[in-house]
Design a protein around this motif. Structure first.
Motif, PDB file in Angstrom:
ATOM      1  N   LYS A 138      -4.456  -2.015  21.221  1.00  0.00           N
ATOM      2  CA  LYS A 138      -3.185  -2.536  20.716  1.00  0.00           C
ATOM      3  C   LYS A 138      -3.359  -3.135  19.319  1.00  0.00           C
ATOM      4  O   LYS A 138      -2.578  -2.843  18.407  1.00  0.00           O
ATOM      5  CB  LYS A 138      -2.651  -3.598  21.687  1.00  0.00           C
ATOM      6  N   ARG A 183      -3.920  -0.407  16.731  1.00  0.00           N
ATOM      7  CA  ARG A 183      -2.657   0.272  16.380  1.00  0.00           C
ATOM      8  C   ARG A 183      -1.844  -0.579  15.420  1.00  0.00           C
ATOM      9  O   ARG A 183      -1.241  -0.065  14.474  1.00  0.00           O
ATOM     10  CB  ARG A 183      -1.852   0.589  17.637  1.00  0.00           C
ATOM     11  N   ILE A 184      -1.804  -1.875  15.670  1.00  0.00           N
ATOM     12  CA  ILE A 184      -1.072  -2.782  14.781  1.00  0.00           C
ATOM     13  C   ILE A 184      -1.716  -2.761  13.391  1.00  0.00           C
ATOM     14  O   ILE A 184      -1.028  -2.671  12.380  1.00  0.00           O
ATOM     15  CB  ILE A 184      -1.050  -4.221  15.354  1.00  0.00           C
ATOM     16  N   GLN A 240      -3.546  -0.338  12.041  1.00  0.00           N
ATOM     17  CA  GLN A 240      -3.296   0.950  11.404  1.00  0.00           C
ATOM     18  C   GLN A 240      -1.851   1.064  10.944  1.00  0.00           C
ATOM     19  O   GLN A 240      -1.580   1.565   9.863  1.00  0.00           O
ATOM     20  CB  GLN A 240      -3.627   2.096  12.363  1.00  0.00           C
ATOM     21  N   HIS A 241      -0.952   0.607  11.772  1.00  0.00           N
ATOM     22  CA  HIS A 241       0.463   0.671  11.411  1.00  0.00           C
ATOM     23  C   HIS A 241       0.726  -0.202  10.184  1.00  0.00           C
ATOM     24  O   HIS A 241       1.448   0.205   9.268  1.00  0.00           O
ATOM     25  CB  HIS A 241       1.336   0.230  12.590  1.00  0.00           C
ATOM     26  N   GLY A 242       0.113  -1.363  10.164  1.00  0.00           N
ATOM     27  CA  GLY A 242       0.265  -2.265   9.025  1.00  0.00           C
ATOM     28  C   GLY A 242      -0.258  -1.669   7.743  1.00  0.00           C
ATOM     29  O   GLY A 242       0.347  -1.774   6.687  1.00  0.00           O
ATOM     30  N   GLN A 243      -1.401  -0.968   7.831  1.00  0.00           N
ATOM     31  CA  GLN A 243      -1.969  -0.304   6.651  1.00  0.00           C
ATOM     32  C   GLN A 243      -1.060   0.810   6.173  1.00  0.00           C
ATOM     33  O   GLN A 243      -0.899   1.008   4.982  1.00  0.00           O
ATOM     34  CB  GLN A 243      -3.353   0.261   6.951  1.00  0.00           C
ATOM     35  N   GLY A 244      -0.487   1.545   7.123  1.00  0.00           N
ATOM     36  CA  GLY A 244       0.380   2.664   6.765  1.00  0.00           C
ATOM     37  C   GLY A 244       1.618   2.191   6.000  1.00  0.00           C
ATOM     38  O   GLY A 244       2.092   2.854   5.098  1.00  0.00           O
ATOM     39  N   VAL A 245       2.127   1.006   6.362  1.00  0.00           N
ATOM     40  CA  VAL A 245       3.301   0.467   5.711  1.00  0.00           C
ATOM     41  C   VAL A 245       2.980   0.050   4.281  1.00  0.00           C
ATOM     42  O   VAL A 245       3.762   0.243   3.368  1.00  0.00           O
ATOM     43  CB  VAL A 245       3.867  -0.727   6.520  1.00  0.00           C
TER      44      VAL A 245
END
Length: 132
Positions: A119, A122-123, A125-130
């Protein structure tokens, strides 16, 4: 037909899972087999109990073999895997629900921790993607 679709789904789930998700599947498999072993002991179905405990031990052996020995945490994880494996052996030999429960608690703690790691990853990775 429905069973074949389920099998295809299961195979696809394994084939597309990340290494972290595969590890989580292994922990969940252990817990499922321990639950089945407990039911087998309670119903005095010793053949089924033996099969379920052996499946759990096979998974734990796989987790032990694939553990990165160079990782600092490995020195803390390996003794717990060892303890769980031994508890399963005793549960199998003596039909001991207490030993089975000890193994379940260890595996459940690993599973819950691993779920949290996935979890958080994922947070991250998602944060980096943003931000990219």
């Amino acid at each position: 037909m429905a069973y074949q679709q389920y099998q295809a789904y299961q195979n696809n789930s394994v084939n597309t899972a990340s290494p972290g998700e595969l590890t989580l599947m292994l922990y969940n498999g252990c817990l499922k087999f321990i639950k089945q072993a407990k039911k087998a002991i309670e119903s005095q179905n010793y053949q089924s109990k033996n099969e379920m405990i052996q499946k759990t031990q096979d998974i734990i052996r796989e987790l032990m073999v694939t553990l990165d020995q160079d990782a600092p945490i490995a020195k803390e994880i390996m003794p717990l895997y060892d303890f769980a494996y031994h508890a399963l052996t005793q549960a199998n030999i003596k039909n001991d629900l207490e030993q089975l429960e000890q193994a379940r608690e260890i595996i459940e703690n690993f599973r819950d921790t691993w779920k949290e790691v996935i979890k958080q990853e994922r947070i991250r990775q998602h944060g980096q993607g943003v931000n990219s």
